[in-house]
Design a protein around this motif. Sequence first.
Motif, PDB file in Angstrom:
ATOM      1  N   PHE A  73       0.836  -1.207   0.000  1.00  0.00           N
ATOM      2  CA  PHE A  73       0.000   0.000   0.000  1.00  0.00           C
ATOM      3  C   PHE A  73       0.867   1.251   0.000  1.00  0.00           C
ATOM      4  O   PHE A  73       0.518   2.258  -0.628  1.00  0.00           O
ATOM      5  N   LEU A  74       1.995   1.186   0.707  1.00  0.00           N
ATOM      6  CA  LEU A  74       2.899   2.334   0.755  1.00  0.00           C
ATOM      7  C   LEU A  74       3.452   2.640  -0.634  1.00  0.00           C
ATOM      8  O   LEU A  74       3.483   3.795  -1.072  1.00  0.00           O
ATOM      9  N   PHE A  75       3.882   1.586  -1.372  1.00  0.00           N
ATOM     10  CA  PHE A  75       4.438   1.784  -2.702  1.00  0.00           C
ATOM     11  C   PHE A  75       3.382   2.238  -3.703  1.00  0.00           C
ATOM     12  O   PHE A  75       3.655   3.088  -4.550  1.00  0.00           O
ATOM     13  N   TYR A  76       2.174   1.677  -3.611  1.00  0.00           N
ATOM     14  CA  TYR A  76       1.167   1.913  -4.639  1.00  0.00           C
ATOM     15  C   TYR A  76       0.316   3.155  -4.368  1.00  0.00           C
ATOM     16  O   TYR A  76      -0.006   3.906  -5.291  1.00  0.00           O
ATOM     17  N   TYR A  77      -0.033   3.370  -3.093  1.00  0.00           N
ATOM     18  CA  TYR A  77      -0.908   4.497  -2.768  1.00  0.00           C
ATOM     19  C   TYR A  77      -0.168   5.665  -2.110  1.00  0.00           C
ATOM     20  O   TYR A  77      -0.533   6.830  -2.313  1.00  0.00           O
ATOM     21  N   ILE A  89       3.088   4.334 -11.788  1.00  0.00           N
ATOM     22  CA  ILE A  89       3.358   2.959 -11.405  1.00  0.00           C
ATOM     23  C   ILE A  89       2.052   2.159 -11.389  1.00  0.00           C
ATOM     24  O   ILE A  89       1.017   2.650 -10.943  1.00  0.00           O
ATOM     25  N   ASP A  90       2.101   0.939 -11.903  1.00  0.00           N
ATOM     26  CA  ASP A  90       0.906   0.101 -11.906  1.00  0.00           C
ATOM     27  C   ASP A  90       0.990  -0.934 -10.798  1.00  0.00           C
ATOM     28  O   ASP A  90       2.000  -1.068 -10.101  1.00  0.00           O
ATOM     29  N   THR A  95       3.729  -4.474  -6.925  1.00  0.00           N
ATOM     30  CA  THR A  95       3.812  -5.788  -6.288  1.00  0.00           C
ATOM     31  C   THR A  95       5.228  -6.341  -6.370  1.00  0.00           C
ATOM     32  O   THR A  95       5.766  -6.856  -5.376  1.00  0.00           O
ATOM     33  N   ILE A  96       5.838  -6.245  -7.536  1.00  0.00           N
ATOM     34  CA  ILE A  96       7.208  -6.744  -7.700  1.00  0.00           C
ATOM     35  C   ILE A  96       8.169  -5.969  -6.808  1.00  0.00           C
ATOM     36  O   ILE A  96       9.071  -6.549  -6.179  1.00  0.00           O
ATOM     37  N   MET A  97       7.981  -4.652  -6.725  1.00  0.00           N
ATOM     38  CA  MET A  97       8.809  -3.842  -5.837  1.00  0.00           C
ATOM     39  C   MET A  97       8.663  -4.302  -4.395  1.00  0.00           C
ATOM     40  O   MET A  97       9.650  -4.467  -3.677  1.00  0.00           O
ATOM     41  N   THR A 169      -5.195  -6.811  -3.977  1.00  0.00           N
ATOM     42  CA  THR A 169      -5.597  -5.619  -3.216  1.00  0.00           C
ATOM     43  C   THR A 169      -5.168  -4.340  -3.924  1.00  0.00           C
ATOM     44  O   THR A 169      -5.641  -3.254  -3.586  1.00  0.00           O
ATOM     45  N   LEU A 170      -4.254  -4.477  -4.912  1.00  0.00           N
ATOM     46  CA  LEU A 170      -3.814  -3.329  -5.710  1.00  0.00           C
ATOM     47  C   LEU A 170      -4.508  -3.306  -7.069  1.00  0.00           C
ATOM     48  O   LEU A 170      -4.126  -2.544  -7.945  1.00  0.00           O
ATOM     49  N   GLY A 171      -5.501  -4.162  -7.240  1.00  0.00           N
ATOM     50  CA  GLY A 171      -6.251  -4.188  -8.491  1.00  0.00           C
ATOM     51  C   GLY A 171      -5.652  -5.078  -9.556  1.00  0.00           C
ATOM     52  O   GLY A 171      -6.071  -5.012 -10.718  1.00  0.00           O
TER      53      GLY A 171
END
Length: 224
Positions: A73-77, A89-90, A95-97, A169-171
Motif C-alpha cells: 500500500f505504501l508503494f502503490y498508494y 506505477i501500476d 507488487t514486484i517492488m 488488493t492493488l487491483g
Amino acid sequence: MNLLDINYMLELVPILLRYLPLTLGMAAAGMVLALMLSAGLAVIRVLRIPGLNAATMLFISFFRGTPLLVQLFLFYYGLPQVMSFLTTIDGITATIMGLTLHFSAYMAESIRAAIVGVDRSQTEAALSIGMTNGQLMRRIVLPQATRVAVPTLMNYFIDMIKATSLAFTLGVTELMGATQKEASGSFMYFESFVVVACIYWAIVELLAWFQRRLENRFNEAYRR
C-alpha cells in the motif's frame, strides 16, 4: 443439497490457470531482483562497510518489521503522493517492488549466515596467497555459501508465490484476483477458494519436490 458443485469447480480450473503465468512471473521477477539485492546487502553486512552497514541494518529492520501488505500500500498508494514520478506505477510493478524489498531483507540475513558459516581457515588460506576480498567472495565463499543457502532461499521463493495473492488488493487480476471475481459473479465462494487453494498447493508441492532434487544435487560432492 450437495456440499460442493464439482462441475463448477472443474470448469473453474482452466479459467484460473490462465492467470497463473502472471502470478509466477511476478514471483520470478521478485525473486531474481531480491537475490541480487540481498547478496549485496549480505556482503555489506559481512564486510561491515562503514556507513553502508548501518543503512543496511536499518533497511533490513524496516522491511522485516512491517507487514508486506502495508509495504504494498505504501508503494502503490502512498509514495506517488510525495513522489510525482511514481504516479504512473501500476499494480504489477508495485507488487514486484514490494516482493523484492520485503523478501530481500530476509534473504540477506540467510545469505549472511551462510557466508559467515564458511570455514574461516579457507578464507585465511585464500588471503594468504594474495586473493583480494572480491576474489575470495567469488571463488571461495559464495560457491560454498550457495549450497547452504539454497534450501532457505527456495522456501522464500515458495513464500513469495503465495504472497503474490496480495496483489489483488492493488487491483491486479492474478490468480487470487481472478478467483475473487469469479466467486463474486457466481456466489460460489467456497468452491472457488477451494479450487485456488488446491492450485497453490499443487505449485508448492511441485517446488518442494524440485527443492529436494536440487539439495541432493548440491550435496553429492560432499558424500563419501
